[in-house]
Every structure is written in C-alpha cells, then in structure tokens.
Design a protein around this motif. Structure first.
Motif, short mmCIF file in Angstrom:
data_model
loop_
_atom_site.label_atom_id
_atom_site.label_comp_id
_atom_site.label_asym_id
_atom_site.label_seq_id
_atom_site.Cartn_x
_atom_site.Cartn_y
_atom_site.Cartn_z
N ASP A 43 0.87 -1.17 0.00
CA ASP A 43 0.00 0.00 0.00
C ASP A 43 0.91 1.23 0.00
O ASP A 43 1.46 1.61 1.04
N ALA A 44 1.09 1.82 -1.16
CA ALA A 44 1.97 2.99 -1.28
C ALA A 44 1.14 4.25 -1.12
O ALA A 44 0.10 4.42 -1.75
N SER A 45 1.58 5.10 -0.25
CA SER A 45 0.90 6.39 -0.09
C SER A 45 1.95 7.48 0.09
O SER A 45 3.02 7.24 0.65
N ALA A 46 1.63 8.63 -0.43
CA ALA A 46 2.57 9.75 -0.38
C ALA A 46 2.49 10.44 0.97
O ALA A 46 1.41 10.60 1.53
N VAL A 47 3.64 10.82 1.46
CA VAL A 47 3.69 11.63 2.67
C VAL A 47 3.61 13.07 2.19
O VAL A 47 4.60 13.68 1.82
N ARG A 48 2.41 13.58 2.15
CA ARG A 48 2.16 14.88 1.53
C ARG A 48 2.81 16.03 2.30
O ARG A 48 3.15 17.04 1.71
N GLN A 49 2.98 15.87 3.58
CA GLN A 49 3.58 16.95 4.35
C GLN A 49 4.99 17.25 3.87
O GLN A 49 5.38 18.41 3.75
N VAL A 50 5.74 16.21 3.56
CA VAL A 50 7.11 16.40 3.08
C VAL A 50 7.08 17.05 1.70
O VAL A 50 7.80 18.02 1.43
N ALA A 51 6.25 16.53 0.80
CA ALA A 51 6.16 17.09 -0.55
C ALA A 51 5.67 18.53 -0.52
O ALA A 51 6.18 19.39 -1.24
N ASP A 52 4.68 18.82 0.32
CA ASP A 52 4.17 20.18 0.42
C ASP A 52 5.23 21.13 0.98
O ASP A 52 5.37 22.26 0.51
N THR A 53 5.98 20.66 1.97
CA THR A 53 7.04 21.49 2.55
C THR A 53 8.12 21.77 1.52
O THR A 53 8.61 22.89 1.41
N GLU A 54 8.50 20.74 0.75
CA GLU A 54 9.49 20.94 -0.30
C GLU A 54 8.98 21.95 -1.33
O GLU A 54 9.73 22.80 -1.80
N GLY A 55 7.71 21.86 -1.68
CA GLY A 55 7.11 22.81 -2.62
C GLY A 55 7.14 24.23 -2.09
O GLY A 55 7.43 25.17 -2.83
N GLU A 56 6.85 24.40 -0.81
CA GLU A 56 6.90 25.73 -0.20
C GLU A 56 8.32 26.28 -0.20
O GLU A 56 8.54 27.46 -0.49
N ILE A 57 9.28 25.43 0.12
CA ILE A 57 10.68 25.87 0.13
C ILE A 57 11.12 26.27 -1.27
O ILE A 57 11.77 27.31 -1.45
N LEU A 58 10.75 25.48 -2.27
CA LEU A 58 11.10 25.83 -3.65
C LEU A 58 10.43 27.12 -4.07
O LEU A 58 11.04 27.94 -4.76
N GLY A 59 9.18 27.33 -3.67
CA GLY A 59 8.48 28.57 -4.00
C GLY A 59 9.16 29.78 -3.37
O GLY A 59 9.33 30.81 -4.03
N LYS A 60 9.56 29.65 -2.11
CA LYS A 60 10.25 30.76 -1.43
C LYS A 60 11.63 31.00 -2.04
O LYS A 60 12.05 32.15 -2.18
N THR A 61 12.31 29.92 -2.41
CA THR A 61 13.62 30.06 -3.05
C THR A 61 13.47 30.79 -4.37
O THR A 61 14.28 31.66 -4.71
N GLN A 62 12.44 30.45 -5.13
CA GLN A 62 12.20 31.11 -6.41
C GLN A 62 11.90 32.59 -6.21
O GLN A 62 12.39 33.43 -6.96
N LEU A 63 11.12 32.92 -5.19
CA LEU A 63 10.82 34.32 -4.89
C LEU A 63 12.10 35.08 -4.54
O LEU A 63 12.33 36.20 -5.02
#
Length: 188
Positions: A43-63
């Motif tokens: 049963d594979a499930s994504a740990v969304r908190q990690v992916a969401d945090t990485e997305g936020e960090i990338l967004g802030k880095t881009q800004l």
C-alpha cells in the motif's frame, strides 16, 4: 495541480488522455499508483507533508531568486549609467568635434550605443555561462541534482540585457544630446 488532485482521489475518473498524462508524469500519486501496480501486497501512499514542505521551500527560493535578479538588474543599470556617462564625459571633446564636423545627434548616440551593446553582449555571454555554472553548483549542493537550462532562457536573457543597457544609457544619452560643440571645444 488539478489533474494530480483528481487522480489522487480516483484515477478511474480520468479520461484516457488525462490518465496518460498523469501516469507518465512524476506526480506523487502516479508514482504511488505504479508502485502498487508492480508490487503485490503493498500500500503505497505519499507523505504529503514532506512534498508540500518541499514545494513551499522551492516557492520561497524562487521568490528570493526573483528579488535578487531584480536588484541585480537595477544595480547593473546604475553601473552602466555610471560607466557610460563617465566615458561620454571623458570623450566630450571627441563628441563635440564629431558634432562640429556635421555628425547628427542620432549618429553620435548610435556610436555610443553600439560600443555599449558590444561590451554588454560580451559581458552577457560571460555572465550567462558563469550563472549556469553557479546554478549547477548550487543545484548539486542544495538539491543534489543539476539544474536544467531551458532554451527559452537565452532570448529572455538577451531581452533583459537589451532593456538593462537601454535604461542604463539614458542619462548619458541625455547628456550627449545637450552637448554644445562650441562650448566643449573651447573647454567650457
């Protein structure tokens, strides 16, 4: 995006083209789905908190990078303005002589702009390759992978260089247009 959210809920609701796009793209939900397909009793499930945090960090880095780029453009424009104005002031007797011999303002401005654009082009090419090299170093140090350079970046950078040089040259061009040959040649 919307496709990933709908597929994460129920992939069977997607149309054939949407399912193909979702299945062949590195969405977290599609990867989990493919793991479940190939491995039995998993049963594979994504740990969304990690992916969401990485997305936020990338967004802030881009800004941050965008803000740094804007400040760099402003600093470059000021530097160009300073250098071109100093060059024009040093060469004011040459410019005065050119005007006295019949050169029109547009000819003098074209000469100075051509010289400036040649230097800007050389600096832009060197800066582009230095920037790509630094981006690769930062990409490997911070993210553990290389940075992909998109071909569309080259014309965008040429446009940015062009606009920066034009903005930087405006003060010296105003000085050139006001320059009176008689005053300059008499040393006033």
């Amino acid at each position: 995006n919307d496709l990933a959210r709908r597929a994460a809920r129920d992939p069977s609701t997607l149309s054939l083209s949407e399912w193909e796009t979702w299945y062949c793209t590195a969405y977290v939900s599609s990867i989990a789905y493919q793991i479940e397909e190939t491995m039995t009793n998993v049963d594979a499930s994504a740990v969304r908190q990690v992916a969401d945090t990485e997305g936020e960090i990338l967004g802030k880095t881009q800004l941050i990078m965008t803000v740094v780029a804007v400040f760099a453009m402003v600093a470059a424009s000021l530097g160009i303005a300073n250098l071109v104005t100093a060059s024009v002031m040093e060469r004011s007797k040459e410019v005065g002589l050119m005007k006295a011999l019949g050169a029109r303002n547009k000819n003098v401005v074209a000469t100075i702009l051509t010289e400036t654009f040649v230097v800007a082009l050389i600096g832009g090419v060197l800066g582009f390759f230095a920037g790509v090299g630094l981006a690769q170093i930062v990409g490997h140090l911070v993210f553990g992978s290389g940075i992909t350079i998109r071909p569309m970046l080259i014309p965008v950078m040429i446009l940015i260089i062009f606009v920066t040089v034009i903005i930087g040259c405006l003060p010296s061009m105003r000085y050139l247009l006001k320059l009176k040959p008689a005053q300059v040649l008499h040393g006033r």
